[in-house]
Motif scaffolding. Structure first.
Motif, PDB file in Angstrom:
ATOM      1  N   THR A 144       0.837  -1.201   0.000  1.00  0.00           N
ATOM      2  CA  THR A 144       0.000   0.000   0.000  1.00  0.00           C
ATOM      3  C   THR A 144       0.870   1.248   0.000  1.00  0.00           C
ATOM      4  O   THR A 144       2.054   1.208   0.341  1.00  0.00           O
ATOM      5  CB  THR A 144      -0.935   0.036   1.229  1.00  0.00           C
ATOM      6  OG1 THR A 144      -0.133   0.003   2.407  1.00  0.00           O
ATOM      7  CG2 THR A 144      -1.899  -1.127   1.221  1.00  0.00           C
ATOM      8  N   GLY A 145       0.263   2.353  -0.384  1.00  0.00           N
ATOM      9  CA  GLY A 145       0.938   3.648  -0.415  1.00  0.00           C
ATOM     10  C   GLY A 145      -0.095   4.756  -0.359  1.00  0.00           C
ATOM     11  O   GLY A 145      -1.288   4.496  -0.167  1.00  0.00           O
ATOM     12  N   ASP A 146       0.366   5.990  -0.542  1.00  0.00           N
ATOM     13  CA  ASP A 146      -0.547   7.130  -0.596  1.00  0.00           C
ATOM     14  C   ASP A 146      -1.521   6.939  -1.748  1.00  0.00           C
ATOM     15  O   ASP A 146      -1.191   6.318  -2.755  1.00  0.00           O
ATOM     16  CB  ASP A 146       0.226   8.434  -0.797  1.00  0.00           C
ATOM     17  CG  ASP A 146       1.104   8.782   0.395  1.00  0.00           C
ATOM     18  OD1 ASP A 146       0.814   8.302   1.506  1.00  0.00           O
ATOM     19  OD2 ASP A 146       2.092   9.523   0.209  1.00  0.00           O
ATOM     20  N   ALA A 150      -5.398   8.641 -10.321  1.00  0.00           N
ATOM     21  CA  ALA A 150      -5.279   8.054 -11.657  1.00  0.00           C
ATOM     22  C   ALA A 150      -4.390   6.817 -11.606  1.00  0.00           C
ATOM     23  O   ALA A 150      -3.350   6.815 -10.943  1.00  0.00           O
ATOM     24  CB  ALA A 150      -4.675   9.065 -12.626  1.00  0.00           C
ATOM     25  N   PHE A 151      -4.811   5.770 -12.298  1.00  0.00           N
ATOM     26  CA  PHE A 151      -3.982   4.574 -12.423  1.00  0.00           C
ATOM     27  C   PHE A 151      -2.658   4.981 -13.042  1.00  0.00           C
ATOM     28  O   PHE A 151      -2.617   5.746 -14.011  1.00  0.00           O
ATOM     29  CB  PHE A 151      -4.689   3.532 -13.297  1.00  0.00           C
ATOM     30  CG  PHE A 151      -3.830   2.337 -13.590  1.00  0.00           C
ATOM     31  CD1 PHE A 151      -3.500   1.445 -12.586  1.00  0.00           C
ATOM     32  CD2 PHE A 151      -3.344   2.121 -14.857  1.00  0.00           C
ATOM     33  CE1 PHE A 151      -2.696   0.343 -12.847  1.00  0.00           C
ATOM     34  CE2 PHE A 151      -2.543   1.025 -15.137  1.00  0.00           C
ATOM     35  CZ  PHE A 151      -2.215   0.135 -14.122  1.00  0.00           C
ATOM     36  N   SER A 152      -1.552   4.486 -12.495  1.00  0.00           N
ATOM     37  CA  SER A 152      -0.222   4.903 -12.956  1.00  0.00           C
ATOM     38  C   SER A 152       0.739   3.727 -13.017  1.00  0.00           C
ATOM     39  O   SER A 152       0.644   2.795 -12.211  1.00  0.00           O
ATOM     40  CB  SER A 152       0.361   5.958 -12.013  1.00  0.00           C
ATOM     41  OG  SER A 152      -0.475   7.090 -11.959  1.00  0.00           O
ATOM     42  N   TRP A 168      -2.709   2.413  -7.945  1.00  0.00           N
ATOM     43  CA  TRP A 168      -4.036   3.014  -8.106  1.00  0.00           C
ATOM     44  C   TRP A 168      -4.716   2.961  -6.763  1.00  0.00           C
ATOM     45  O   TRP A 168      -4.658   1.936  -6.075  1.00  0.00           O
ATOM     46  CB  TRP A 168      -4.834   2.271  -9.153  1.00  0.00           C
ATOM     47  CG  TRP A 168      -5.952   3.071  -9.765  1.00  0.00           C
ATOM     48  CD1 TRP A 168      -6.147   4.415  -9.685  1.00  0.00           C
ATOM     49  CD2 TRP A 168      -7.020   2.569 -10.549  1.00  0.00           C
ATOM     50  NE1 TRP A 168      -7.257   4.786 -10.378  1.00  0.00           N
ATOM     51  CE2 TRP A 168      -7.819   3.666 -10.924  1.00  0.00           C
ATOM     52  CE3 TRP A 168      -7.389   1.297 -10.965  1.00  0.00           C
ATOM     53  CZ2 TRP A 168      -8.963   3.536 -11.707  1.00  0.00           C
ATOM     54  CZ3 TRP A 168      -8.525   1.179 -11.754  1.00  0.00           C
ATOM     55  CH2 TRP A 168      -9.297   2.279 -12.125  1.00  0.00           C
ATOM     56  N   GLY A 169      -5.342   4.047  -6.373  1.00  0.00           N
ATOM     57  CA  GLY A 169      -5.865   4.123  -5.019  1.00  0.00           C
ATOM     58  C   GLY A 169      -4.682   3.960  -4.078  1.00  0.00           C
ATOM     59  O   GLY A 169      -3.632   4.579  -4.279  1.00  0.00           O
ATOM     60  N   THR A 170      -4.800   3.096  -3.091  1.00  0.00           N
ATOM     61  CA  THR A 170      -3.683   2.851  -2.184  1.00  0.00           C
ATOM     62  C   THR A 170      -2.937   1.556  -2.521  1.00  0.00           C
ATOM     63  O   THR A 170      -1.990   1.181  -1.840  1.00  0.00           O
ATOM     64  CB  THR A 170      -4.174   2.786  -0.726  1.00  0.00           C
ATOM     65  OG1 THR A 170      -5.144   1.755  -0.612  1.00  0.00           O
ATOM     66  CG2 THR A 170      -4.757   4.120  -0.281  1.00  0.00           C
TER      67      THR A 170
END
Length: 179
Positions: A144-146, A150-152, A168-170
């Motif tokens: 997980t992350g910030d 947008a999907f990246s 994407w998302g977290t």
């Protein structure tokens, strides 16, 4: 006067006929614009190892699980399936994948995702996905992350090659490509 009027009518008639022929119909901006990531990422380095072209859907208040459902093959982005180009032979999940262009699919999961390289190309979505055409598959853990709206996709150098980072998302997923 009669010649001048006739010429004016002729010019106006020609303009009326020619105008529709030169008019262009442009579509509206795509809500999930296409993007590309490569490694090395610097535009100054033309000797690339890997590149992916994909569309970037937005969450827009929606749940990631409804946009990329767990257990179902996902196009890895929006619109067309993501297109992966390897400029050199690389290994994915211990299997050598020859230099070339492929489709890149994923199967999302809560604790791990399956990354799939398919020899099918120029496909829309994952509707025609055929497991028999898989070139390589690898299961990778989820972290997980910030939150990302947008999907990246981004590449980072690793000890033995390059990692493709999906976010994407977290949700974060790292797919290792080795030389």
């Amino acid at each position: 006067m009669k010649i001048k009027t006739t010429m004016t009518i002729l010019v106006l008639a020609l303009l009326a006929v020619a105008t529709p022929l030169s008019a262009q119909d442009f579509s509206n901006m795509d809500a999930s614009p296409m993007d590309a990531a490569s490694f090395p990422s610097s535009y100054r380095v033309s000797d690339k190892l890997i590149k992916i072209v994909y569309s970037r859907p937005q969450l827009k208040g929606r749940d990631l699980a409804s946009l990329a459902p767990a257990g179902k093959v996902w196009r890895t982005g929006a619109n067309e399936a993501a297109e992966l180009t390897l400029y050199v032979d690389m290994k994915v999940g211990g299997k050598t994948v020859k230099a070339g262009t492929y489709s890149f699919f994923t199967i999302p999961g809560e604790k791990e995702w399956t990354a799939i390289i398919s020899k099918d190309v120029n496909v829309w979505g994952a509707y025609s996905y055929n497991e028999a055409n898989d070139v390589a598959r690898v299961s990778v853990p989820v972290s997980t992350g910030d939150s990302l709206e947008a999907f990246s996709i981004a590449f980072t150098e690793s000890d033995n090659g390059v990692d493709m980072n999906l976010g994407w998302g977290t949700v974060r997923v790292k797919v290792p490509f080795t030389k």
